[in-house]
Design a protein around this motif. Structure first.
Motif, mmCIF file in Angstrom:
data_model
loop_
_atom_site.group_PDB
_atom_site.id
_atom_site.type_symbol
_atom_site.label_atom_id
_atom_site.label_comp_id
_atom_site.label_asym_id
_atom_site.label_seq_id
_atom_site.Cartn_x
_atom_site.Cartn_y
_atom_site.Cartn_z
ATOM 1 N N LEU A 96 0.948 -0.877 19.343
ATOM 2 C CA LEU A 96 1.741 -0.352 18.223
ATOM 3 C C LEU A 96 2.350 0.999 18.596
ATOM 4 N N TYR A 97 1.530 1.896 19.152
ATOM 5 C CA TYR A 97 2.025 3.236 19.479
ATOM 6 C C TYR A 97 2.995 3.228 20.655
ATOM 7 N N ARG A 98 2.922 2.196 21.488
ATOM 8 C CA ARG A 98 3.897 2.087 22.566
ATOM 9 C C ARG A 98 5.292 1.814 22.000
ATOM 10 N N HIS A 99 5.352 1.029 20.941
ATOM 11 C CA HIS A 99 6.636 0.719 20.307
ATOM 12 C C HIS A 99 7.059 1.806 19.321
ATOM 13 N N PHE A 100 6.086 2.348 18.577
ATOM 14 C CA PHE A 100 6.380 3.330 17.534
ATOM 15 C C PHE A 100 5.376 4.473 17.673
ATOM 16 N N PRO A 101 5.784 5.590 18.257
ATOM 17 C CA PRO A 101 4.844 6.668 18.564
ATOM 18 C C PRO A 101 4.226 7.339 17.345
ATOM 19 N N ASP A 102 4.864 7.238 16.170
ATOM 20 C CA ASP A 102 4.276 7.833 14.973
ATOM 21 C C ASP A 102 4.747 7.067 13.743
ATOM 22 N N ARG A 103 4.233 7.471 12.583
ATOM 23 C CA ARG A 103 4.541 6.753 11.338
ATOM 24 C C ARG A 103 6.034 6.798 11.003
ATOM 25 N N ASP A 104 6.656 7.957 11.200
ATOM 26 C CA ASP A 104 8.078 8.070 10.871
ATOM 27 C C ASP A 104 8.925 7.132 11.719
ATOM 28 N N HIS B 130 0.793 -1.226 0.000
ATOM 29 C CA HIS B 130 0.000 0.000 0.000
ATOM 30 C C HIS B 130 0.830 1.283 0.000
ATOM 31 N N GLY B 131 2.140 1.184 0.156
ATOM 32 C CA GLY B 131 2.973 2.374 0.221
ATOM 33 C C GLY B 131 3.183 2.843 1.645
ATOM 34 N N ALA B 132 3.970 3.918 1.789
ATOM 35 C CA ALA B 132 4.364 4.394 3.116
ATOM 36 C C ALA B 132 3.202 4.959 3.923
ATOM 37 N N ASP B 133 2.069 5.225 3.271
ATOM 38 C CA ASP B 133 0.902 5.768 3.972
ATOM 39 C C ASP B 133 -0.112 4.690 4.341
ATOM 40 N N ALA B 134 0.319 3.443 4.361
ATOM 41 C CA ALA B 134 -0.577 2.350 4.754
ATOM 42 C C ALA B 134 -1.177 2.639 6.127
ATOM 43 N N PRO B 135 -2.485 2.381 6.330
ATOM 44 C CA PRO B 135 -3.138 2.690 7.611
ATOM 45 C C PRO B 135 -2.482 1.956 8.780
ATOM 46 N N LEU B 136 -2.160 2.688 9.831
ATOM 47 C CA LEU B 136 -1.500 2.086 10.985
ATOM 48 C C LEU B 136 -2.413 1.123 11.720
ATOM 49 N N ASP B 137 -3.731 1.389 11.735
ATOM 50 C CA ASP B 137 -4.624 0.468 12.430
ATOM 51 C C ASP B 137 -4.700 -0.873 11.707
ATOM 52 N N GLU B 138 -4.555 -0.855 10.367
ATOM 53 C CA GLU B 138 -4.513 -2.106 9.615
ATOM 54 C C GLU B 138 -3.232 -2.870 9.909
ATOM 55 N N ILE B 139 -2.137 -2.139 10.047
ATOM 56 C CA ILE B 139 -0.867 -2.782 10.395
ATOM 57 C C ILE B 139 -0.982 -3.452 11.769
ATOM 58 N N ALA B 140 -1.588 -2.750 12.722
ATOM 59 C CA ALA B 140 -1.777 -3.323 14.056
ATOM 60 C C ALA B 140 -2.642 -4.576 13.984
ATOM 61 N N ASN C 217 -3.951 -1.141 18.767
ATOM 62 C CA ASN C 217 -3.329 0.125 18.375
ATOM 63 C C ASN C 217 -2.433 0.684 19.469
ATOM 64 N N ALA C 218 -2.868 0.534 20.723
ATOM 65 C CA ALA C 218 -2.080 1.071 21.832
ATOM 66 C C ALA C 218 -0.704 0.413 21.896
#
Length: 229
Positions: free
Chosen positions: A61-69, A41-51, A58-59
């Motif tokens: 995921l954000y604990r390990h990686f606070p943002d997309r970058d 899907h590219g670099a803008d793939a939805p983070l909730d789908e990745i989780a 989601n929580a």
């Protein structure tokens, strides 16, 4: 007697390692799911789908990686380290085979590395992720230098053994890996994947010594690649 609600000493001793192991597994799941999502899907793939694909919330995921970058950086580091591990394994296997009198071991190491690196989807990932991370990040630079050093050793061994043409360098190999595994415009990764092994084998046959032609220009150096990135 211990106070009510206090865990026994033995339980406390094993709690921390279990937490660390769970955190490591979750991080690996996130990295794996993100890599696949970025490829498709590219670099803008939805983070909730990745989780969701990682099997975590989601929580987490954000604990390990606070943002997309931060996630992109994690994927780049992980892929670079895994490709370096494949290069190191190829060198070790070639050393063992050469010690046993095996002919062609040095070039076989290059072949193993090339096909192993392709499995990390490097050609699809690098172009889409490169704009989202700091190229002078010390940890990323160190990881890249480790990889480049190992690939240089692979090439040097094969050239000294007379199995790899002498007019190529690390940059040539890395450019080919990126270009031959990059999806064509208007096509997806699944479509290009059907042809990658065939095209890589054609490329490898062209690397073998003795060379059947004279290459135009000069061997691509790592310094030139860095300037163009």
């Amino acid at each position: 007697m211990g106070s009510i609600g206090t865990a026994p000493a033995a339980n406390r001793k094993h709690a921390a390692p279990k937490v660390r192991a769970d955190a490591t597994r979750n991080r690996e799941r996130i990295i794996s799911a993100a890599r696949e999502a970025f490829v498709i899907h590219g670099a803008d793939a939805p983070l909730d789908e990745i989780a969701r694909h990682a099997g975590i919330g989601n929580a987490t995921l954000y604990r390990h990686f606070p943002d997309r970058d931060a996630l992109v950086r994690g994927v780049v580091l992980a892929v670079t380290d895994r490709i370096a591990t494949r290069a190191r394994a190829a060198i070790q296997e070639a050393t063992a085979e050469a010690g046993g009198g095996g002919d062609g071991a040095a070039f076989e190491a290059v072949r193993r590395f090339v096909f192993g690196a392709v499995e990390e989807r490097v050609g699809a990932l690098c172009p889409m992720l490169s704009a989202r991370f700091d190229k002078v990040d010390p940890e990323l630079l160190a990881a890249r230098q480790r990889l480049e050093g190992l690939v240089e050793e692979l090439i040097d061994r094969a050239q000294r053994a007379g199995e790899l043409r002498p007019d190529v360098a690390v940059g040539d190999l890395m450019v080919a890996l990126s270009q031959l595994t990059r999806p064509l415009p208007g096509s997806g990764c699944a479509e290009i994947g059907r042809f990658v092994d065939r095209h890589l084998q054609l490329f490898l046959d062209g690397l073998r010594a003795p060379a059947r032609s004279t290459l135009p220009g000069h061997a691509a150096t790592l310094e030139e690649l860095r300037k163009g990135s």
